[in-house]
Design a protein around this motif. Structure first.
Motif, short mmCIF file in Angstrom:
data_model
loop_
_atom_site.label_atom_id
_atom_site.label_comp_id
_atom_site.label_asym_id
_atom_site.label_seq_id
_atom_site.Cartn_x
_atom_site.Cartn_y
_atom_site.Cartn_z
N UNK A 1 9.68 -38.75 48.77
CA UNK A 1 9.19 -40.12 48.65
C UNK A 1 10.00 -40.94 47.64
N UNK A 2 10.60 -40.30 46.65
CA UNK A 2 11.43 -41.08 45.72
C UNK A 2 12.63 -41.69 46.46
N UNK A 3 13.12 -41.03 47.51
CA UNK A 3 14.21 -41.61 48.31
C UNK A 3 13.72 -42.85 49.07
N UNK A 4 12.54 -42.74 49.68
CA UNK A 4 12.01 -43.89 50.41
C UNK A 4 11.74 -45.08 49.48
N UNK A 5 11.44 -44.79 48.22
CA UNK A 5 11.18 -45.84 47.23
C UNK A 5 12.45 -46.43 46.63
N UNK B 1 19.51 -53.37 39.36
CA UNK B 1 20.50 -53.74 38.34
C UNK B 1 21.20 -52.52 37.77
N UNK B 2 20.60 -51.35 37.91
CA UNK B 2 21.24 -50.12 37.45
C UNK B 2 22.15 -49.61 38.56
N UNK B 3 23.40 -49.37 38.21
CA UNK B 3 24.40 -49.00 39.21
C UNK B 3 24.02 -47.75 39.99
N UNK B 4 23.55 -46.71 39.29
CA UNK B 4 23.19 -45.47 39.98
C UNK B 4 22.09 -45.75 41.01
N UNK B 5 21.08 -46.50 40.62
CA UNK B 5 19.97 -46.79 41.53
C UNK B 5 20.45 -47.58 42.73
N UNK C 1 17.07 -31.33 52.13
CA UNK C 1 16.00 -32.12 51.55
C UNK C 1 16.67 -32.99 50.50
N UNK C 2 16.55 -34.30 50.65
CA UNK C 2 17.21 -35.22 49.72
C UNK C 2 16.20 -35.79 48.73
N UNK C 3 16.62 -35.88 47.47
CA UNK C 3 15.78 -36.40 46.40
C UNK C 3 16.63 -37.11 45.36
N UNK C 4 16.05 -38.15 44.76
CA UNK C 4 16.70 -38.80 43.63
C UNK C 4 16.05 -38.37 42.32
N UNK C 5 15.12 -37.43 42.38
CA UNK C 5 14.42 -36.91 41.22
C UNK C 5 15.27 -35.82 40.57
N UNK C 6 15.87 -36.16 39.42
CA UNK C 6 16.79 -35.23 38.75
C UNK C 6 16.11 -33.92 38.36
N UNK C 7 14.87 -34.00 37.88
CA UNK C 7 14.17 -32.78 37.44
C UNK C 7 13.92 -31.86 38.64
N UNK D 1 18.73 -28.54 48.68
CA UNK D 1 18.20 -29.74 48.05
C UNK D 1 19.37 -30.46 47.41
N UNK D 2 19.48 -31.78 47.66
CA UNK D 2 20.63 -32.53 47.16
C UNK D 2 20.24 -33.98 46.87
N UNK D 3 21.09 -34.64 46.10
CA UNK D 3 20.97 -36.07 45.85
C UNK D 3 21.54 -36.80 47.07
#
Length: 153
Positions: free
Chosen positions: A9-13, A20-24, A115-121, A137-139
Protein backbone atom coordinates in the motif's frame (compact mmCIF):
# COMPACT_ATOMS: atom_id res chain seq x y z
CA UNK A 1 9.22 -10.52 -20.16
CA UNK A 2 5.99 -10.84 -18.23
CA UNK A 3 6.01 -10.20 -14.48
CA UNK A 4 3.48 -10.82 -11.72
CA UNK A 5 3.75 -7.73 -9.52
CA UNK A 6 2.46 -7.14 -6.01
CA UNK A 7 2.53 -3.56 -4.75
CA UNK A 8 2.17 -2.93 -1.06
CA UNK A 9 0.00 0.00 0.00
CA UNK A 10 2.90 2.42 0.48
CA UNK A 11 3.53 2.06 -3.28
CA UNK A 12 -0.09 2.90 -4.11
CA UNK A 13 0.21 5.94 -1.82
CA UNK A 14 3.57 7.15 -3.17
CA UNK A 15 2.14 9.35 -5.98
CA UNK A 16 0.22 11.31 -3.29
CA UNK A 17 3.17 11.85 -0.94
CA UNK A 18 5.17 15.12 -0.81
CA UNK A 19 6.68 15.30 -4.31
CA UNK A 20 9.19 18.00 -3.31
CA UNK A 21 11.52 15.27 -2.09
CA UNK A 22 13.48 13.87 -5.02
CA UNK A 23 13.41 10.25 -3.83
CA UNK A 24 9.64 10.36 -3.34
CA UNK A 25 9.10 11.95 -6.76
CA UNK A 26 11.26 9.31 -8.49
CA UNK A 27 9.60 6.42 -6.65
CA UNK A 28 6.17 7.87 -7.50
CA UNK A 29 7.11 8.01 -11.17
CA UNK A 30 8.36 4.41 -11.03
CA UNK A 31 5.11 3.25 -9.42
CA UNK A 32 3.06 5.04 -12.09
CA UNK A 33 5.16 3.48 -14.89
CA UNK A 34 4.74 0.03 -13.34
CA UNK A 35 0.98 0.54 -13.03
CA UNK A 36 0.84 1.74 -16.64
CA UNK A 37 2.57 -1.44 -17.85
CA UNK A 38 0.13 -3.50 -15.79
CA UNK A 39 -2.87 -1.63 -17.21
CA UNK A 40 -1.49 -2.13 -20.73
CA UNK A 41 -1.20 -5.88 -20.14
CA UNK A 42 2.59 -5.98 -20.37
CA UNK A 43 2.83 -7.05 -16.71
CA UNK A 44 0.19 -8.36 -14.30
CA UNK A 45 -0.76 -6.61 -11.07
CA UNK A 46 -1.74 -8.98 -8.27
CA UNK A 47 -3.97 -7.66 -5.47
CA UNK A 48 -5.06 -9.14 -2.18
CA UNK A 49 -7.46 -8.89 0.69
CA UNK A 50 -4.52 -7.51 2.70
CA UNK A 51 -4.11 -4.61 0.25
CA UNK A 52 -7.83 -3.88 0.40
CA UNK A 53 -7.88 -3.98 4.22
CA UNK A 54 -4.92 -1.61 4.55
CA UNK A 55 -6.31 0.78 1.94
CA UNK A 56 -9.54 0.82 3.95
CA UNK A 57 -7.63 2.59 6.74
CA UNK A 58 -6.88 5.67 4.60
CA UNK A 59 -8.73 8.61 6.16
CA UNK A 60 -8.48 11.19 3.36
CA UNK A 61 -11.46 10.49 1.02
CA UNK A 62 -9.72 11.87 -2.09
CA UNK A 63 -6.57 9.82 -1.50
CA UNK A 64 -8.70 6.78 -0.66
CA UNK A 65 -10.57 7.02 -3.98
CA UNK A 66 -7.35 7.42 -5.99
CA UNK A 67 -5.55 4.57 -4.21
CA UNK A 68 -8.59 2.32 -4.65
CA UNK A 69 -8.55 3.12 -8.37
CA UNK A 70 -4.88 2.15 -8.65
CA UNK A 71 -5.37 -1.05 -6.64
CA UNK A 72 -8.47 -1.84 -8.69
CA UNK A 73 -6.23 -2.43 -11.69
CA UNK A 74 -5.23 -5.80 -10.21
CA UNK A 75 -5.92 -8.63 -12.64
CA UNK A 76 -5.89 -11.24 -9.88
CA UNK A 77 -6.67 -11.17 -6.16
CA UNK A 78 -5.17 -13.34 -3.43
CA UNK A 79 -7.69 -14.45 -0.81
CA UNK A 80 -6.52 -14.82 2.79
CA UNK A 81 -7.12 -18.44 3.76
CA UNK A 82 -5.75 -20.72 6.48
CA UNK A 83 -2.41 -21.31 4.78
CA UNK A 84 -1.89 -17.57 4.28
CA UNK A 85 -2.84 -16.92 7.90
CA UNK A 86 -0.32 -19.52 9.12
CA UNK A 87 2.39 -17.90 6.98
CA UNK A 88 1.45 -14.47 8.38
CA UNK A 89 1.96 -15.80 11.89
CA UNK A 90 5.41 -17.11 10.89
CA UNK A 91 6.39 -13.72 9.47
CA UNK A 92 5.16 -11.89 12.55
CA UNK A 93 7.31 -14.22 14.70
CA UNK A 94 10.24 -13.24 12.46
CA UNK A 95 9.69 -9.58 13.35
CA UNK A 96 7.56 -8.27 10.49
CA UNK A 97 4.67 -5.93 11.27
CA UNK A 98 1.16 -7.28 10.75
CA UNK A 99 0.43 -5.70 7.35
CA UNK A 100 3.95 -6.41 6.06
CA UNK A 101 3.51 -10.05 7.11
CA UNK A 102 0.13 -10.18 5.33
CA UNK A 103 1.61 -8.67 2.16
CA UNK A 104 4.50 -11.15 2.19
CA UNK A 105 2.20 -14.12 2.74
CA UNK A 106 -0.23 -12.97 0.03
CA UNK A 107 2.60 -12.31 -2.42
CA UNK A 108 3.96 -15.80 -1.76
CA UNK A 109 0.50 -17.35 -2.18
CA UNK A 110 0.09 -15.46 -5.46
CA UNK A 111 3.46 -16.75 -6.74
CA UNK A 112 4.43 -13.24 -7.73
CA UNK A 113 7.68 -12.29 -9.38
CA UNK A 114 8.26 -9.39 -7.00
CA UNK A 115 6.68 -7.59 -4.06
CA UNK A 116 7.44 -3.89 -4.34
CA UNK A 117 7.62 -1.54 -1.37
CA UNK A 118 8.90 1.94 -0.59
CA UNK A 119 9.05 1.06 3.12
CA UNK A 120 12.77 0.95 3.95
CA UNK A 121 12.29 -0.95 7.22
CA UNK A 122 10.19 -3.64 5.51
CA UNK A 123 12.72 -3.88 2.67
CA UNK A 124 15.73 -4.17 5.02
CA UNK A 125 14.04 -6.89 7.08
CA UNK A 126 13.07 -8.81 3.92
CA UNK A 127 16.63 -8.62 2.59
CA UNK A 128 17.96 -9.89 5.94
CA UNK A 129 15.55 -12.84 5.78
CA UNK A 130 16.99 -13.74 2.37
CA UNK A 131 16.48 -17.41 1.60
CA UNK A 132 13.52 -17.75 3.99
CA UNK A 133 11.40 -15.69 1.59
CA UNK A 134 9.59 -17.33 -1.29
CA UNK A 135 9.28 -13.99 -3.07
CA UNK A 136 11.65 -11.20 -3.97
CA UNK A 137 11.05 -7.89 -2.18
CA UNK A 138 12.39 -4.73 -3.82
CA UNK A 139 12.06 -0.97 -4.08
CA UNK A 140 9.95 -0.05 -7.16
CA UNK A 141 12.47 2.46 -8.54
CA UNK A 142 15.46 0.15 -8.19
CA UNK A 143 13.51 -2.80 -9.56
CA UNK A 144 12.17 -0.84 -12.54
CA UNK A 145 15.66 0.40 -13.42
CA UNK A 146 16.95 -3.16 -13.22
CA UNK A 147 14.29 -4.76 -15.43
CA UNK A 148 14.22 -1.96 -17.99
CA UNK A 149 18.02 -2.06 -18.35
CA UNK A 150 17.71 -5.82 -18.90
CA UNK A 151 15.21 -5.14 -21.70
CA UNK A 152 17.72 -2.94 -23.52
CA UNK A 153 20.54 -5.46 -23.40
Amino acid sequence: MSFLIYLDVCCFNRPFDDQRQERIRLEAEAVLLILERCQNGVWTLIGSEAVEAEIGQIRDPDRLAQVQTFAGAAAQRVIVDGSVERRVEEWIRQGFGAFDAFHLACAEAGNVTVLLTTDDRFLRRAIRMGDMLQVRVANPLQWLLEVTSDERE
